[in-house]
Scaffold this motif. Structure first.
Motif, PDB file in Angstrom:
ATOM      1  N   ARG A 224      24.003 137.174 -46.545  1.00 41.90           N
ATOM      2  CA  ARG A 224      24.088 138.484 -45.545  1.00 41.90           C
ATOM      3  C   ARG A 224      23.425 138.127 -44.516  1.00 41.90           C
ATOM      4  O   ARG A 224      23.647 139.266 -43.493  1.00 41.90           O
ATOM      5  N   GLU A 225      22.440 137.615 -44.251  1.00 36.91           N
ATOM      6  CA  GLU A 225      21.760 137.281 -42.936  1.00 36.91           C
ATOM      7  C   GLU A 225      22.529 136.669 -41.874  1.00 36.91           C
ATOM      8  O   GLU A 225      22.616 137.022 -40.604  1.00 36.91           O
ATOM      9  N   ASP A 226      23.661 135.849 -42.294  1.00 34.86           N
ATOM     10  CA  ASP A 226      24.582 135.225 -41.263  1.00 34.86           C
ATOM     11  C   ASP A 226      25.970 134.984 -42.037  1.00 34.86           C
ATOM     12  O   ASP A 226      25.921 134.135 -42.813  1.00 34.86           O
ATOM     13  N   ALA A 227      26.902 135.953 -41.464  1.00 34.81           N
ATOM     14  CA  ALA A 227      27.957 135.882 -42.102  1.00 34.81           C
ATOM     15  C   ALA A 227      28.988 134.769 -41.511  1.00 34.81           C
ATOM     16  O   ALA A 227      30.018 134.422 -42.325  1.00 34.81           O
ATOM     17  N   ARG A 228      28.573 133.810 -40.858  1.00 32.17           N
ATOM     18  CA  ARG A 228      29.108 132.607 -40.744  1.00 32.17           C
ATOM     19  C   ARG A 228      28.864 131.415 -41.706  1.00 32.17           C
ATOM     20  O   ARG A 228      29.712 130.484 -41.636  1.00 32.17           O
ATOM     21  N   ILE A 229      27.728 131.441 -42.451  1.00 33.79           N
ATOM     22  CA  ILE A 229      27.658 130.559 -43.309  1.00 33.79           C
ATOM     23  C   ILE A 229      28.564 130.610 -44.613  1.00 33.79           C
ATOM     24  O   ILE A 229      28.849 131.749 -45.264  1.00 33.79           O
ATOM     25  N   GLU A 230      28.771 129.362 -45.101  1.00 32.19           N
ATOM     26  CA  GLU A 230      29.530 129.295 -46.306  1.00 32.19           C
ATOM     27  C   GLU A 230      28.372 128.625 -47.340  1.00 32.19           C
ATOM     28  O   GLU A 230      27.395 128.082 -46.674  1.00 32.19           O
ATOM     29  N   ALA A 231      28.734 128.570 -48.706  1.00 32.64           N
ATOM     30  CA  ALA A 231      27.683 128.203 -49.579  1.00 32.64           C
ATOM     31  C   ALA A 231      28.081 127.572 -50.663  1.00 32.64           C
ATOM     32  O   ALA A 231      29.255 127.684 -51.212  1.00 32.64           O
ATOM     33  N   ILE A 232      27.330 126.634 -51.182  1.00 31.35           N
ATOM     34  CA  ILE A 232      27.858 125.999 -52.769  1.00 31.35           C
ATOM     35  C   ILE A 232      26.334 126.495 -53.643  1.00 31.35           C
ATOM     36  O   ILE A 232      25.160 126.491 -53.168  1.00 31.35           O
ATOM     37  N   LEU A 233      26.689 126.870 -54.878  1.00 32.75           N
ATOM     38  CA  LEU A 233      25.778 127.104 -55.720  1.00 32.75           C
ATOM     39  C   LEU A 233      25.780 126.055 -57.027  1.00 32.75           C
ATOM     40  O   LEU A 233      26.779 125.636 -57.555  1.00 32.75           O
ATOM     41  N   PHE A 234      24.708 125.086 -57.268  1.00 31.70           N
ATOM     42  CA  PHE A 234      24.764 124.064 -58.072  1.00 31.70           C
ATOM     43  C   PHE A 234      23.609 124.441 -59.169  1.00 31.70           C
ATOM     44  O   PHE A 234      22.662 124.583 -59.001  1.00 31.70           O
ATOM     45  N   ASP A 235      24.328 124.644 -60.447  1.00 30.36           N
ATOM     46  CA  ASP A 235      23.518 124.808 -61.357  1.00 30.36           C
ATOM     47  C   ASP A 235      24.138 124.451 -62.856  1.00 30.36           C
ATOM     48  O   ASP A 235      25.287 124.018 -62.942  1.00 30.36           O
ATOM     49  N   LEU A 236      23.335 124.600 -63.838  1.00 29.76           N
ATOM     50  CA  LEU A 236      23.984 124.319 -65.376  1.00 29.76           C
ATOM     51  C   LEU A 236      25.131 125.099 -65.425  1.00 29.76           C
ATOM     52  O   LEU A 236      25.380 126.139 -65.291  1.00 29.76           O
ATOM     53  N   PRO A 237      26.249 124.659 -66.373  1.00 32.60           N
ATOM     54  CA  PRO A 237      27.485 125.175 -66.419  1.00 32.60           C
ATOM     55  C   PRO A 237      27.234 126.502 -67.093  1.00 32.60           C
ATOM     56  O   PRO A 237      27.976 127.404 -67.049  1.00 32.60           O
ATOM     57  N   GLY A 238      26.431 126.675 -68.002  1.00 30.73           N
ATOM     58  CA  GLY A 238      25.916 128.136 -68.685  1.00 30.73           C
ATOM     59  C   GLY A 238      25.633 129.261 -67.601  1.00 30.73           C
ATOM     60  O   GLY A 238      25.678 130.234 -68.347  1.00 30.73           O
TER      61      GLY A 238
END
Length: 377
Positions: A224-238
């Motif tokens: 929300r702070e910067d509309a140009r950023i793309e992201a990856i979320l890495f966490d457990l499968p569950g």
């Protein structure tokens, strides 16, 4: 016994002499006859009593939350009888609870003999996730029933069973446990995200990877702070179903790649120029932290940034919040430890990072931050 340092040693008292003197009954009796000393003694006694009653005060807050009284009082003042009837608590006992709330500054009594919220009391239902954290503290309180057993490592803590993911049991964590962990983290992450972004900004990131990102509450603040950023979320499968739901509702799902995995076993996703570890390191031992920092270093391009955000020890100047609450919380978890900014910075340096920065925390009881960079050569 006198000190033995040079000629003055015969006249210098040994270390701790003043504390031992104060602890004597006879000295306390003499002090009580002096006006200035009486004030000091009363103040110190009151502060010791505040420590003693701290658990009871916390349980008063918990009772107000568990009975939904703070939420109900948001709608307007009520009498003790009304509160008792709504809560199925005897009127006389409800009166004790409400008066305790007044004494703690959470409630106030109006001229019409009703109870209303103070500004402090209104904060509790107003801050996202705060009431859930208060309820969660019941687990910690049970683990602290025998603090000496906890310190000696003899306690089979409930907190350890609450957070099985800490020990790398990704395949053994039931979906319900992963959901509970993810929901609690999402609820409590808003203030952490706010203070972290305030401390470091978005670092002109193109792709931001959040390791142990939970449902995505932190990433949503960054996006929300910067509309140009793309992201990856890495966490457990569950955790992925919770992240899918949370990010979709936030309208941010299209900007986030969900990558299931366990950082102990699986390689971190590449392609990010900023990686964050939010409330991750203090869950783990030094060996696990060193291994993770090495993995982050390898995953980042030259010039890439690492942001670490979590409660941290005050180090040489113990912090009244972190070095009490979070120090014992991580102890109850069984594997974690509270580290100072300087210690985390040193571990980052050992991993190869440079330009290590330690901004002053906005609210240390919420989070502190360490930021560093992978050298360009």
């Amino acid at each position: 016994m006198a000190a033995t340092d040079g000629h003055l040693g015969r006249f210098l008292p040994s270390a701790g002499w003043f504390q031992r003197l104060i602890a004597r009954d006879a000295f306390q009796n003499r002090l009580s006859r002096l006006p200035f000393a009486r004030r000091i003694a009363r103040r110190e006694g009151a502060e010791i009593f505040d420590l003693l009653q701290g658990f009871v005060a916390a349980q008063v807050l918990t009772a107000l939350v568990e009975l939904d009284l703070l939420d109900r009082l948001l709608e307007g003042p009520m009498t003790g009888e009304q509160a008792a009837r709504l809560s199925s608590v005897p009127t006389e006992r409800m009166s004790r609870l409400l008066n305790a709330g007044v004494a703690l500054g959470l409630l106030k009594r109006t001229k019409a003999r009703r109870y209303a919220l103070t500004m402090r009391g209104a904060v509790v239902p107003g801050v996202p996730g705060l009431q859930e954290m208060i309820r969660h503290n019941l687990v910690l309180y049970r683990d602290l029933a025998d603090p000496v057993a906890l310190l000696r490592g003899d306690a089979d803590t409930e907190m350890r069973r609450f957070w099985p993911y800490v020990f790398g049991q990704s395949g053994d964590v039931p979906d319900a446990v992963a959901e509970r962990y993810s929901s609690l983290m999402a609820d409590s992450q808003a203030l952490v995200a706010e203070d972290t972004v305030r401390a470091v900004g978005t670092l002109n990131a193109r792709v931001w990877l959040d390791v142990g990102g939970g449902a995505g509450a932190f990433l949503s603040r960054v996006l929300r702070e910067d509309a140009r950023i793309e992201a990856i979320l890495f966490d457990l499968p569950g955790v992925m179903p919770s992240a899918e739901t949370f990010l979709t509702r936030a309208g941010l799902r299209s900007r986030v790649r969900l990558q299931p995995g366990n950082f102990r076993e699986d390689p971190l996703p590449d392609g990010a120029d900023v990686i964050s570890l939010v409330r991750v390191l203090y869950d783990h031992s030094d060996d696990t932290v060193r291994d993770l920092l090495a993995r982050v270093f390898a995953a980042l391009p030259r010039g890439g940034r690492l942001v670490i955000s979590e409660p941290m020890s005050g180090g040489e100047r113990p912090d009244p919040a972190c070095d009490v609450y979070f120090a014992f919380y991580t102890m109850a978890m069984g594997s974690g430890t509270l580290r100072a900014q300087t210690r985390i910075a040193a571990m980052c340096g050992e991993a190869g990072f440079a330009d290590i920065r330690m901004p002053r925390p906005v609210r240390s009881y919420v989070t502190s931050v360490v930021q560093c960079t992978k050298p360009r050569r």
